[in-house]
Design an enzyme around this catalytic site. Sequence first.
Site, PDB file in Angstrom:
ATOM      1  N   GLU A   1       4.976  51.370   1.766  1.00  0.00           N
ATOM      2  CA  GLU A   1       4.262  52.356   0.965  1.00  0.00           C
ATOM      3  C   GLU A   1       3.590  51.648  -0.211  1.00  0.00           C
ATOM      4  OE1 GLU A   1       6.623  55.593  -0.583  1.00  0.00           O
ATOM      5  OE2 GLU A   1       4.866  56.872  -0.707  1.00  0.00           O
TER       6      GLU A   1
ATOM      7  N   LYS B   1       2.107  53.761   5.245  1.00  0.00           N
ATOM      8  CA  LYS B   1       1.274  54.815   4.640  1.00  0.00           C
ATOM      9  C   LYS B   1       0.144  54.119   3.910  1.00  0.00           C
ATOM     10  CE  LYS B   1       5.079  57.842   3.266  1.00  0.00           C
ATOM     11  NZ  LYS B   1       5.732  58.449   2.079  1.00  0.00           N
TER      12      LYS B   1
ATOM     13  N   ASP C   1      11.574  49.679   7.158  1.00  0.00           N
ATOM     14  CA  ASP C   1      11.278  50.959   7.805  1.00  0.00           C
ATOM     15  C   ASP C   1       9.850  51.404   7.524  1.00  0.00           C
ATOM     16  OD1 ASP C   1      11.791  51.338   5.089  1.00  0.00           O
ATOM     17  OD2 ASP C   1      13.249  52.945   5.352  1.00  0.00           O
TER      18      ASP C   1
HETATM   19  P1  IMP Z   1       7.568  50.639  -1.074  1.00  0.00           P
HETATM   20  O1  IMP Z   1       8.414  49.643  -1.815  1.00  0.00           O
HETATM   21  O2  IMP Z   1       6.929  51.646  -1.978  1.00  0.00           O
HETATM   22  O3  IMP Z   1       6.585  50.021  -0.086  1.00  0.00           O
HETATM   23  O4  IMP Z   1       8.511  51.577  -0.256  1.00  0.00           O
HETATM   24  C1  IMP Z   1       9.305  51.096   0.685  1.00  0.00           C
HETATM   25  C2  IMP Z   1      10.639  51.785   0.658  1.00  0.00           C
HETATM   26  O5  IMP Z   1      10.626  53.101   0.119  1.00  0.00           O
HETATM   27  C3  IMP Z   1      11.028  51.936   2.093  1.00  0.00           C
HETATM   28  O6  IMP Z   1      11.826  50.841   2.480  1.00  0.00           O
HETATM   29  C4  IMP Z   1      11.773  53.242   2.119  1.00  0.00           C
HETATM   30  O7  IMP Z   1      13.148  52.995   1.943  1.00  0.00           O
HETATM   31  C5  IMP Z   1      11.267  54.037   0.963  1.00  0.00           C
HETATM   32  N1  IMP Z   1      10.277  55.047   1.402  1.00  0.00           N
HETATM   33  C6  IMP Z   1       8.940  55.009   1.244  1.00  0.00           C
HETATM   34  N2  IMP Z   1       8.336  56.094   1.777  1.00  0.00           N
HETATM   35  C7  IMP Z   1       9.339  56.842   2.286  1.00  0.00           C
HETATM   36  C8  IMP Z   1       9.364  58.111   2.995  1.00  0.00           C
HETATM   37  O8  IMP Z   1       8.353  58.777   3.292  1.00  0.00           O
HETATM   38  N3  IMP Z   1      10.597  58.556   3.366  1.00  0.00           N
HETATM   39  C9  IMP Z   1      11.751  57.877   3.091  1.00  0.00           C
HETATM   40  N4  IMP Z   1      11.780  56.696   2.451  1.00  0.00           N
HETATM   41  C10 IMP Z   1      10.579  56.191   2.042  1.00  0.00           C
HETATM   42 MG    MG Z   2      13.916  51.029   2.190  1.00  0.00          MG
END
Ligand code: IMP
Ligand code: MG
Length: 175
Positions: free
Chosen positions: A102, A130, A99
Site C-alpha cells: 500500500e 493498491k 500480503d
Molecule cells: P504499507 O506499509 O502501507 O505498504 O502496508 C503494508 C501493510 O499494511 C500490509 O503488510 C498489511 O499488513 C497492511 N495493510 C495494508 N492495506 C491493508 C488492507 O486493505 N487490509 C489489511 N491490511 C492492510
Molecule cells: Mg502486514
Amino acid sequence: MPIKSLISEQQIADRIESLAAEIAAVAIGKPILMVALLRGSFIFAADLARALHRHGIELEFDFLGLSSYGKGTRTSGDVKVTSDTREPIEGRHVLVVDDILESGLSLICATGMMFERHAASVHTVVLLEKPGKRKADIQADFVGFTIEDHFVIGYGLDYAGKYRELPFIGVLNEG
Ligand code: IMP
Ligand code: MG
C-alpha cells in the site's frame, strides 16, 4: 459486519500457481531465502512456498515481524520491527513476501534491512497491490492482483486482528 468476496479461493490458488511460474522463470540464485513479513503474509507465504516447490525451487525460510497499522484501517506511517529475522542474511538470495503493498513503507523497511545486512540479492513478491497509495518509491518485483482502494480482509489480512482465517479475500461492508 457482512463480508463481500472480492477474490475467490480458486482465483487465489490459480494466481499463486502462475506467480510461482513467473518467479521460477527468473534466475534468482539458489537456494532462495523466503523472508515472510508477519503477520499478514503467513498464509500466502505457505501456499506460495509449496507452489514454488512444484516449480522445482529450493527454499529456506525466515520471518520478519513488522507493524504499521495498530488496530485501525489506516497506516500509521511508522513501521516497527516487532520480531527480527534469525538467519544470517549476508550472501543470501532473499525473496521478501508480503500480503499487500500500500504505502510501501513496510516493504521498503524490509528490503532496506536485507540490503544493510548484505544480502546477495533481494526480490519482492506481494499478493495484492493498491496503486495510488504509495508514500515510498518502491514497486514489487512480482504482484498477484492489483485491486482498488478497499480495505480488504482474509487470506492472512486482518481487521483489528480478525478475519485472517478466511480462505478468500473480502471487503467489509460498512453500514
Ligand atoms: P504499507 O506499509 O502501507 O505498504 O502496508 C503494508 C501493510 O499494511 C500490509 O503488510 C498489511 O499488513 C497492511 N495493510 C495494508 N492495506 C491493508 C488492507 O486493505 N487490509 C489489511 N491490511 C492492510
Ligand atoms: Mg502486514
